[in-house]
Motif scaffolding. Structure first.
Motif, PDB file in Angstrom:
ATOM      1  N   LEU A   1     -15.383  -3.091  57.226  1.00  0.00           N
ATOM      2  CA  LEU A   1     -14.011  -2.602  57.151  1.00  0.00           C
ATOM      3  C   LEU A   1     -13.849  -1.713  55.917  1.00  0.00           C
ATOM      4  CD1 LEU A   1     -12.057  -5.864  58.060  1.00  0.00           C
ATOM      5  CD2 LEU A   1     -12.899  -4.065  59.588  1.00  0.00           C
ATOM      6  N   ASP A   2     -12.753  -0.982  55.862  1.00  0.00           N
ATOM      7  CA  ASP A   2     -12.542  -0.062  54.747  1.00  0.00           C
ATOM      8  C   ASP A   2     -12.417  -0.827  53.436  1.00  0.00           C
ATOM      9  OD1 ASP A   2      -9.420   0.103  53.691  1.00  0.00           O
ATOM     10  OD2 ASP A   2      -9.602  -0.748  55.705  1.00  0.00           O
ATOM     11  N   GLY A   3     -12.764  -0.155  52.340  1.00  0.00           N
ATOM     12  CA  GLY A   3     -12.800  -0.816  51.039  1.00  0.00           C
ATOM     13  C   GLY A   3     -11.469  -0.907  50.329  1.00  0.00           C
ATOM     14  N   ILE A   4     -10.395  -0.359  50.900  1.00  0.00           N
ATOM     15  CA  ILE A   4      -9.083  -0.373  50.245  1.00  0.00           C
ATOM     16  C   ILE A   4      -8.178  -1.445  50.855  1.00  0.00           C
ATOM     17  CG2 ILE A   4      -7.072   0.985  49.588  1.00  0.00           C
ATOM     18  CD1 ILE A   4      -9.704   1.941  48.369  1.00  0.00           C
ATOM     19  N   GLU A   5      -7.906  -1.330  52.138  1.00  0.00           N
ATOM     20  CA  GLU A   5      -6.991  -2.263  52.797  1.00  0.00           C
ATOM     21  C   GLU A   5      -7.697  -3.372  53.565  1.00  0.00           C
ATOM     22  OE1 GLU A   5      -3.318  -0.320  54.469  1.00  0.00           O
ATOM     23  OE2 GLU A   5      -4.593   1.467  54.333  1.00  0.00           O
ATOM     24  N   ARG A   6      -9.002  -3.212  53.760  1.00  0.00           N
ATOM     25  CA  ARG A   6      -9.801  -4.198  54.505  1.00  0.00           C
ATOM     26  C   ARG A   6      -9.243  -4.438  55.904  1.00  0.00           C
ATOM     27  NH1 ARG A   6     -12.665  -7.177  50.496  1.00  0.00           N
ATOM     28  NH2 ARG A   6     -12.907  -5.760  48.737  1.00  0.00           N
ATOM     29  N   LYS A   7      -8.806  -3.364  56.552  1.00  0.00           N
ATOM     30  CA  LYS A   7      -8.232  -3.514  57.894  1.00  0.00           C
ATOM     31  C   LYS A   7      -8.767  -2.486  58.886  1.00  0.00           C
ATOM     32  CE  LYS A   7      -3.912  -2.045  58.443  1.00  0.00           C
ATOM     33  NZ  LYS A   7      -2.453  -1.848  58.267  1.00  0.00           N
ATOM     34  N   TYR A   8      -9.244  -1.352  58.380  1.00  0.00           N
ATOM     35  CA  TYR A   8      -9.715  -0.293  59.275  1.00  0.00           C
ATOM     36  C   TYR A   8     -11.239  -0.332  59.415  1.00  0.00           C
ATOM     37  CZ  TYR A   8      -5.013   1.566  58.926  1.00  0.00           C
ATOM     38  OH  TYR A   8      -3.642   1.699  58.982  1.00  0.00           O
ATOM     39  N   ILE A   9     -11.691  -0.177  60.638  1.00  0.00           N
ATOM     40  CA  ILE A   9     -13.116  -0.267  60.953  1.00  0.00           C
ATOM     41  C   ILE A   9     -13.846   0.994  60.482  1.00  0.00           C
ATOM     42  CG2 ILE A   9     -14.761  -0.345  62.872  1.00  0.00           C
ATOM     43  CD1 ILE A   9     -12.552  -1.983  64.374  1.00  0.00           C
ATOM     44  N   GLU A  10     -15.040   0.792  59.918  1.00  0.00           N
ATOM     45  CA  GLU A  10     -15.831   1.936  59.459  1.00  0.00           C
ATOM     46  C   GLU A  10     -17.163   2.033  60.214  1.00  0.00           C
ATOM     47  OE1 GLU A  10     -15.833   2.723  55.248  1.00  0.00           O
ATOM     48  OE2 GLU A  10     -13.776   3.399  55.626  1.00  0.00           O
ATOM     49  N   GLU A  11     -18.088   1.116  59.969  1.00  0.00           N
ATOM     50  CA  GLU A  11     -19.392   1.162  60.632  1.00  0.00           C
ATOM     51  C   GLU A  11     -19.795  -0.232  61.074  1.00  0.00           C
ATOM     52  OE1 GLU A  11     -22.423   3.150  58.402  1.00  0.00           O
ATOM     53  OE2 GLU A  11     -21.188   4.899  57.957  1.00  0.00           O
ATOM     54  N   VAL A  12     -20.844  -0.312  61.890  1.00  0.00           N
ATOM     55  CA  VAL A  12     -21.400  -1.601  62.297  1.00  0.00           C
ATOM     56  C   VAL A  12     -22.864  -1.622  61.873  1.00  0.00           C
ATOM     57  CG1 VAL A  12     -21.884  -0.786  64.669  1.00  0.00           C
ATOM     58  CG2 VAL A  12     -21.755  -3.244  64.183  1.00  0.00           C
ATOM     59  N   GLY A  13     -23.195  -2.511  60.936  1.00  0.00           N
ATOM     60  CA  GLY A  13     -24.531  -2.490  60.365  1.00  0.00           C
ATOM     61  C   GLY A  13     -24.760  -1.147  59.693  1.00  0.00           C
ATOM     62  N   SER A  14     -25.823  -0.459  60.094  1.00  0.00           N
ATOM     63  CA  SER A  14     -26.088   0.895  59.591  1.00  0.00           C
ATOM     64  C   SER A  14     -25.819   1.928  60.674  1.00  0.00           C
ATOM     65  CB  SER A  14     -27.534   0.998  59.103  1.00  0.00           C
ATOM     66  OG  SER A  14     -28.441   0.673  60.156  1.00  0.00           O
ATOM     67  N   MET A  15     -24.955   1.577  61.631  1.00  0.00           N
ATOM     68  CA  MET A  15     -24.648   2.460  62.754  1.00  0.00           C
ATOM     69  C   MET A  15     -23.174   2.852  62.762  1.00  0.00           C
ATOM     70  SD  MET A  15     -26.735   0.630  65.902  1.00  0.00           S
ATOM     71  CE  MET A  15     -25.950  -0.957  65.620  1.00  0.00           C
ATOM     72  N   ASN A  16     -22.883   3.955  63.420  1.00  0.00           N
ATOM     73  CA  ASN A  16     -21.494   4.287  63.742  1.00  0.00           C
ATOM     74  C   ASN A  16     -21.059   3.415  64.915  1.00  0.00           C
ATOM     75  OD1 ASN A  16     -22.661   7.448  62.977  1.00  0.00           O
ATOM     76  ND2 ASN A  16     -20.898   6.649  61.885  1.00  0.00           N
ATOM     77  N   VAL A  17     -19.747   3.320  65.134  1.00  0.00           N
ATOM     78  CA  VAL A  17     -19.259   2.407  66.165  1.00  0.00           C
ATOM     79  C   VAL A  17     -18.215   3.092  67.042  1.00  0.00           C
ATOM     80  CG1 VAL A  17     -17.465   1.410  64.666  1.00  0.00           C
ATOM     81  CG2 VAL A  17     -18.411   0.045  66.554  1.00  0.00           C
ATOM     82  N   PHE A  18     -18.235   2.738  68.332  1.00  0.00           N
ATOM     83  CA  PHE A  18     -17.302   3.286  69.324  1.00  0.00           C
ATOM     84  C   PHE A  18     -16.666   2.136  70.103  1.00  0.00           C
ATOM     85  CE2 PHE A  18     -20.026   6.824  68.463  1.00  0.00           C
ATOM     86  CZ  PHE A  18     -19.343   7.985  68.817  1.00  0.00           C
ATOM     87  N   PHE A  19     -15.439   2.391  70.586  1.00  0.00           N
ATOM     88  CA  PHE A  19     -14.737   1.439  71.430  1.00  0.00           C
ATOM     89  C   PHE A  19     -14.167   2.183  72.633  1.00  0.00           C
ATOM     90  CE2 PHE A  19     -14.423   0.122  67.042  1.00  0.00           C
ATOM     91  CZ  PHE A  19     -14.785  -1.215  67.076  1.00  0.00           C
ATOM     92  N   LYS A  20     -14.257   1.564  73.797  1.00  0.00           N
ATOM     93  CA  LYS A  20     -13.579   2.098  74.974  1.00  0.00           C
ATOM     94  C   LYS A  20     -12.364   1.213  75.224  1.00  0.00           C
ATOM     95  CE  LYS A  20     -14.090   3.271  79.862  1.00  0.00           C
ATOM     96  NZ  LYS A  20     -14.882   3.012  81.095  1.00  0.00           N
ATOM     97  N   ILE A  21     -11.189   1.793  74.988  1.00  0.00           N
ATOM     98  CA  ILE A  21      -9.938   1.042  75.087  1.00  0.00           C
ATOM     99  C   ILE A  21      -9.058   1.680  76.146  1.00  0.00           C
ATOM    100  CG2 ILE A  21      -7.885   0.278  73.840  1.00  0.00           C
ATOM    101  CD1 ILE A  21      -9.513   0.494  71.250  1.00  0.00           C
ATOM    102  N   ASP A  22      -8.808   0.929  77.211  1.00  0.00           N
ATOM    103  CA  ASP A  22      -7.933   1.400  78.287  1.00  0.00           C
ATOM    104  C   ASP A  22      -8.369   2.780  78.800  1.00  0.00           C
ATOM    105  OD1 ASP A  22      -5.865   1.104  80.096  1.00  0.00           O
ATOM    106  OD2 ASP A  22      -4.348   1.949  78.742  1.00  0.00           O
ATOM    107  N   GLY A  23      -9.681   2.951  78.965  1.00  0.00           N
ATOM    108  CA  GLY A  23     -10.219   4.184  79.543  1.00  0.00           C
ATOM    109  C   GLY A  23     -10.500   5.292  78.553  1.00  0.00           C
TER     110      GLY A  23
END
Length: 357
Positions: A223-245
């Motif tokens: 998660l982000d280093g300021i608010e600890r709420k926004y997603i940044e990376e997963v492990g050493s990878m970038n990350v994607f989500f499929k939400i409602d298409g």
């Protein structure tokens, strides 16, 4: 690197090759390596291909004390027609120079560095594996070599390329992994070194990964280093989500690495007219999408795995299962398409592949 006069010293003692089904990532290396040295006021010099060997450093070398180093990760593929292919190598060299700039290190000539890499692959061509799912992993890196304990940028450097045959990342097909959302440690912050591929970023991630390992999780979601709420990376990878298409991925914000696989995935999705958006993504949004049944898929992207489907998240004691823990159709299509382009079994409409003669 001002010229491309490469001195080649062949290895008289060839290494024993490991069968493809016994390859462990990053444990087996080819017979040769490329080295170029940099001296302030002279520039890059002494370009050479030599037998793979240990590096000799002064105990006070800057790299050992202040971590002035950058690296890249890329692959060469041997297609069924016997052609060796590189996937977007110019992007790796471009990103390496971005990392160099952030770490106060001298830039390389991207075109000449790529020519040096091609020459090294030609010398060690027999090491490019041909079995399905295999490839030759390539690690260009730069280290600060000046013998000086003062806290300042080094005046001398070495640019080195080593190569390692690797087996299939997924020996039995791609399977979703379990992810632990990290709430205590952070990977990077804007203004830091998160956008550079430098060793310290990876060293600082090891503690959280140890915790994840102990609790039975494959990777950490940062998660982000300021608010600890926004997603940044997963492990050493970038990350994607499929939400409602719609596919969403965290926007580059000064702390997220500009992944080449990430960039390729976005281009592929746009080519297929699949809605894809780069923006802030919070864990609260993921929790709500899961609660309402709109979290269709999630996956990480990177050079090693290409696509790594995510089947489960754990955050604040809650478990979120994605697609019933199974690999989604979009993840499969992206994986098959990217690996097909890389291996030459599918058309490359983007001009991503560089073929070696």
């Amino acid at each position: 690197m001002n010229s491309l006069k490469i001195q080649i010293t062949k290895n008289e003692n060839k290494r024993e090759k490991v069968p493809a089904d016994q390859l462990i990532f990053g444990r087996t290396f080819t017979d040769h390596m490329f080295i170029a040295d940099y001296t302030e006021g002279i520039g890059w010099h002494d370009h050479r291909i030599v037998p793979y060997q240990p590096i000799t450093l002064d105990p006070s070398a800057t790299i050992l004390h202040y971590g002035q180093t950058v690296f890249e990760g890329m692959k060469a593929y041997l297609s069924q027609d016997g052609v060796v292919r590189l996937f977007r190598p110019e992007e790796n060299m471009k990103r390496m120079n971005h990392s160099c700039d952030r770490m106060s290190m001298p830039k390389i000539n991207e075109d000449l560095a790529l020519e040096a890499l091609k020459e090294l692959i030609t010398v060690d061509r027999e090491w490019v594996p041909s079995e399905p799912g295999t490839s030759l992993y390539i690690r260009p890196f730069m280290i600060a070599t000046e013998a000086h304990l003062g806290v300042s940028a080094s005046l001398t450097y070495s640019f080195i390329i080593i190569m390692s045959p690797v087996g299939s990342y997924y020996k039995e097909g791609i399977h979703p992994v379990k992810i632990l959302v990290e709430s205590e440690y952070v990977r990077a912050v804007a203004g830091g070194t998160g956008t550079a591929k430098t060793a310290g970023n990876y060293a600082s991630s090891l503690k959280a990964q140890e915790v994840a390992d102990r609790e039975g999780y494959s990777q950490v979601l940062w998660l982000d280093g300021i608010e600890r709420k926004y997603i940044e990376e997963v492990g050493s990878m970038n990350v994607f989500f499929k939400i409602d298409g719609q596919v969403v991925t965290p926007a580059l914000n000064g702390s997220i690495l500009d992944g080449i696989t990430r960039k390729s995935i976005i281009q592929l999705l746009k080519h297929w007219d699949v809605p894809v958006v780069e923006r802030k993504v919070s864990m609260e949004e993921i929790r709500e999408a899961h609660r309402t049944g709109k979290l269709d898929e999630a996956f990480g992207t990177g050079t090693a795995a290409v696509i790594s489907p995510i089947g489960e998240f754990r955050w604040q004691g809650e478990l979120f299962y994605v697609n019933n823990g199974e690999t989604g159709d979009l993840s499969k299509k992206l994986y098959n398409s990217l690996t097909g382009i890389q291996k030459g079994t599918m058309e490359d409409p983007f001009g991503w592949v560089v073929e070696l003669n």
